[in-house]
Design a protein around this motif. Structure first.
Motif, short mmCIF file in Angstrom:
data_model
loop_
_atom_site.label_atom_id
_atom_site.label_comp_id
_atom_site.label_asym_id
_atom_site.label_seq_id
_atom_site.Cartn_x
_atom_site.Cartn_y
_atom_site.Cartn_z
N THR A 184 33.64 5.17 -53.29
CA THR A 184 34.06 4.44 -54.49
C THR A 184 35.21 3.49 -54.20
O THR A 184 35.19 2.33 -54.60
CB THR A 184 34.45 5.43 -55.60
OG1 THR A 184 33.33 6.27 -55.90
CG2 THR A 184 34.89 4.70 -56.86
N GLY A 212 26.35 4.65 -60.09
CA GLY A 212 27.42 3.69 -59.83
C GLY A 212 28.41 3.60 -60.98
O GLY A 212 29.63 3.54 -60.77
N LEU A 258 27.55 0.53 -55.67
CA LEU A 258 28.07 1.89 -55.54
C LEU A 258 26.93 2.90 -55.53
O LEU A 258 26.91 3.83 -54.72
CB LEU A 258 29.03 2.19 -56.69
CG LEU A 258 30.47 1.70 -56.50
CD1 LEU A 258 31.24 1.75 -57.81
CD2 LEU A 258 31.19 2.53 -55.45
N THR A 310 34.54 -0.64 -54.05
CA THR A 310 35.27 -1.35 -55.10
C THR A 310 36.28 -2.32 -54.50
O THR A 310 36.41 -3.47 -54.96
CB THR A 310 36.00 -0.36 -56.03
OG1 THR A 310 35.05 0.55 -56.58
CG2 THR A 310 36.70 -1.09 -57.16
N CYS A 332 30.73 6.51 -60.94
CA CYS A 332 31.79 6.35 -59.93
C CYS A 332 32.91 5.46 -60.44
O CYS A 332 34.10 5.76 -60.26
CB CYS A 332 31.20 5.77 -58.64
SG CYS A 332 30.09 6.88 -57.75
#
Length: 821
Positions: free
Chosen positions: A98, A193, A123, A102, A196
């Protein structure tokens, strides 16, 4: 014995494909295990604490999901799939994935490059990749022999649930877990995703915040990161490799692309990729039989090229970065916001007038955008350097490739590739060297001159320039950071890398015996216009784009600029705008060339008249004119189009023909397709988009998907066909060149669409072969074959007649010195 060794190599590659997460988690665990924190920087401590906090939160969420799976009615639980997927990887892996994905998303510019839905998808796909790797560890016989059998997260849950749920439910779980380890996840990708991202925002609110902003008429969600965290990630990167992509080069030859069980597989050994990629529109990817064997073989030949890191250039780049010098687009570490753009205390802000607040917000917004851009560029540079250090531990590595729907080839890897900017290209060299020989020395000199900026001179002049400046080059290699010659180069870093080889070659006594490793490239000149000239057999356009057997090198941009100046002269007696332009560019050929260049470059790729006007304004060519910007831009747009018609009128005719064919197909809701000379069936199918909303833990994600039920987008298909057709031909010419060279026993290719690179010692053969490939393609009736195919496919549609051809003798291409140079 050979099979066992190959199995070991594949096992090592599979582990390497997932090494970014595995090694990152291991290093994080090692960092946490240190009893003394005195040797940890503040940045390392912050990242360590963030990963631990996020990992603990994921663990808590997984525990909650486990209890719900055990206690709830599976048939009534709308989120049962998400809860089951949550059990397939560890909380530490989830935290690391994550943060890593990101951070990469933020630094690549979320607003301009992808939506929040794209982040959720990335993700989800990264988690799925980890699940596939965990499954491989469980099922790989070789891996089991190495480390024994460890229970998966799913097996632990099933063991724990025994006695709490009935046997039938356990059986359903087992089957479901097996499906998630091997099958596509569909919409569950986005749900995972989004989960997350939700955990990230709820757990680390001081470090990550989601905001909304109006972008291109739509409200977009994006994530911002605190200044402290940004600095920390760069501080701790060497230890935890947060700022490094998930997809790296392979350490063994990529898996050959081939048809298996009705699907093309290849590239990576575990990471699941498509050979022909699609986005919202399927296009060619929607036809599972589109790829020919010839096309596939050329992709395999390109991705078998073995590469290594140029460690000398790596050290030089780190010196440039460390000293803060402005050389070769190497960015400096971004500073904080200027003092007058910092967040104001509430009392000072309240004291501002309405006009002062407006000015403050405008200045701050501009400064924030600039800071984000600087951070993105610096992070991209750091990623390249980090990857270079990682890959420098290997004698050779490879770049798996894929194709877009036109047939153009790209590396599957991220950040550091042979198709990168000058930083990336200068860091890479062929792993296997080859002696220069007499011709190789010549082509090394030509490459040096090209990267310095002498690419418009004759080949002899380029070679002479190198030896005229040999002493300065030798001095530059000894002291690169203080060299004015380096700073003046058009591409300083590839220039430096090539010069280092030249000096080393002469230092050993006989330069022809020097074993060279850098890639030498030759480029087409305004390649889209070259191909259109050859298709239309246009003798004037072919001459101006260096497709004819002549000793003179033409520059199409200068030719168009000269015609534009003449047009202004013809109009100035009755048009004041023409007079204004003549005053600006009439006695400045370089400025005139600069004004027309972007339009000339983009016309073959579908830019509209309105688009040219917008380009002229956005590039600031119409600033400080006597007339309004729009008036000045409209006149110059007409002047450029008039000049291009005179220089290469067949190009415009061919583009209009292609557009009319696509228009008539789209109006009948028929997809347009054609075969490239390499046998790839290209399909263009831009459908109107359907809106799909998917509920997630963060609310609704809006997905836009092409929907055949909504019919084809007539305008989009009409405007896109000319550039797509041309791109498919430049891709085919590259692939045919590779195939011909490969059949002659040559290897090692550095190919970028209309830039062909090989060893210096192979360049003479490459130059001859690419011209053979061009002749083989364009001596045929390319447009006639296109017309015959669509007319046969759609007999119910009346298509326009193919434009008349000129009288160019295409055999001239074989002796066109500056076709690619």
């Amino acid at each position: 014995m050979t099979d066992t060794r190959h199995d070991i190599e594949i096992a090592a590659q599979v582990k390497f494909e997932n090494s970014q997460i595995e090694q990152g988690v291991a290093r994080y665990q090692s960092l946490c295990a240190q009893t003394s924190l005195s040797n940890q920087t503040a940045g390392q401590a912050l990242i360590r604490d963030n990963i631990k906090t996020l990992s603990d939160a994921f663990a808590s969420s997984q525990e909650e999901s486990q209890q719900q799976l055990i206690n709830s009615n599976q048939a009534r639980d709308a989120n049962v799939n998400l809860k089951m997927i949550q059990q397939l990887v560890t909380s530490e892996q989830l935290a690391f994935i994550t943060l890593k994905v990101t951070f990469d998303w933020i630094n690549k510019g979320a607003m301009s490059k992808c939506s929040f839905g794209t982040l959720a998808k990335q993700l989800g796909e990264s988690v799925r990749q980890q699940v596939m790797f965990e499954d491989w560890k469980q099922t790989s016989k070789l891996q089991a022999e190495i480390q024994g059998h460890n229970k998966s997260m799913a097996e632990i849950l099933i063991s724990r649930a025994k006695g709490q749920v009935n046997r039938m439910k356990l059986s359903r779980w087992q089957k479901k877990f097996e499906e998630y380890r091997t099958l596509e996840w569909g919409d569950d990708i986005l749900k995972v995703g989004s989960w997350c991202v939700d955990m990230l925002l709820k757990t680390l609110p001081e470090s990550f915040v989601m905001k909304t902003k109006l972008y291109r008429g739509k409200t977009q969600r994006f994530i911002t990161m605190s200044d402290e965290l940004w600095a920390s990630i760069n501080d701790t990167n060497e230890l935890l490799q947060i700022n490094q992509p998930l997809k790296l080069p392979t350490i063994i030859e990529p898996k050959d692309w081939k048809l298996e069980n009705g699907k093309l597989t290849g590239g990576y050994y575990l990471i699941d990729e498509e050979l022909i990629r699609s986005s919202m529109h399927k296009h060619t990817a929607g036809d599972k039989k589109a790829a020919s064997y010839e096309f596939i073989d050329s992709v395999n030949a390109v991705q078998k090229t073995a590469w290594s890191i140029n460690t000398w250039m790596l050290s030089v780049m780190e010196m440039i970065s460390g000293t803060g010098q402005n050389i070769g687009d190497i960015p400096m570490m971004p500073n904080d916001l200027p003092q007058d753009c910092q967040t104001l205390p509430s009392d000072k802000y309240e004291a501002l007038s309405k006009e002062e607040r407006k000015a403050y917000h405008g200045k701050r917004s501009s400064a924030l955008e600039q800071l984000d851009s600087q951070r993105g560029k610096y992070s991209a540079f750091v990623r390249k350097i980090n990857i270079a250090h990682t890959m420098s531990r290997y004698e050779k590595f490879y770049f798996p490739h894929f194709s877009d729907f036109r047939g153009r080839l790209y590396p599957l890897t991220q950040d550091l590739t042979p198709q990168q900017d000058q930083i990336g290209r200068a860091l890479l060299q062929f792993a296997e060297g080859k002696k220069l020989g007499q011709q190789g020395v010549k082509w090394l000199c030509i490459h040096i001159a090209n990267t310095y900026g002498k690419d418009k001179a004759t080949l002899t002049q380029r070679e002479d320039w190198v030896y005229d400046n040999f002493d300065a080059i030798e001095e530059m290699i000894a002291k690169p950071l203080s060299s004015d010659l380096l700073k003046e180069a058009a591409e300083p870093l590839p220039f430096l890398a090539a010069c280092k080889e030249l000096i080393d070659a002469h230092a050993q006594g006989n330069p022809q015996e020097f074993v060279s490793k850098i890639a030498i490239a030759v480029d087409g000149t305004c390649n889209g216009m070259q191909l259109l000239s050859l298709i239309g057999r246009d003798p004037v356009g072919a001459e101006k784009t260096n497709c004819r057997a002549t000793s003179k090198r033409y520059d199409l941009y200068s030719e168009v600029a000269a015609e534009v100046v003449e047009f202004c002269k013809d109009q100035m007696s009755t048009n004041d705008v023409a007079k204004s332009w003549l005053n600006k560019i009439g006695n400045n050929p370089q400025l005139a060339r600069k004004v027309v260049k972007r339009a000339v470059m983009t016309v073959p790729y579908g830019v509209s008249a309105i688009g040219i006007t917008a380009q002229l304004i956005s590039d600031k060519h119409c600033d400080n004119m006597e007339d309004s910007k729009i008036t000045a831009a409209n006149f110059m747009k007409d002047a450029i189009l008039h000049a291009m018609t005179k220089v290469n009128g067949k190009a415009v005719e061919i583009m209009e023909y292609l557009q009319e064919c696509a228009n008539r197909c789209a109006e009948q809701n028929k997809e347009i397709s054609w075969y490239t000379p390499m046998g790839l069936k290209v399909t263009q199918a831009y459908y109107h988009m359907a809106k799909k909303q998917l509920g997630t833990v963060l609310g609704t994600i809006t997905l836009w998907q092409a929907d055949k039920a909504m019919t084809l987008d007539v305008s989009k298909n009409t405007l896109a066909v000319a550039p797509n057709f041309i791109h498919s031909l430049d891709a085919a010419m590259l692939q045919l060149t590779v195939s011909k060279m490969h059949s002659k026993g040559y290897t090692d290719f550095a190919m970028i669409h209309d830039s062909y690179g090989m060893h210096a010692g192979n360049m003479e053969e490459l130059s001859s072969t690419l011209r053979e490939a061009a002749y083989e393609i364009f001596s045929q009736d390319v447009l006639g074959e296109f017309a015959e195919y669509i007319e046969t496919k759609y007999p119910e549609i009346t298509f326009p007649s193919v434009p008349e051809y000129g009288d160019l003798d295409v055999t001239e291409i074989k002796k066109a010195t500056y076709f690619f140079s």
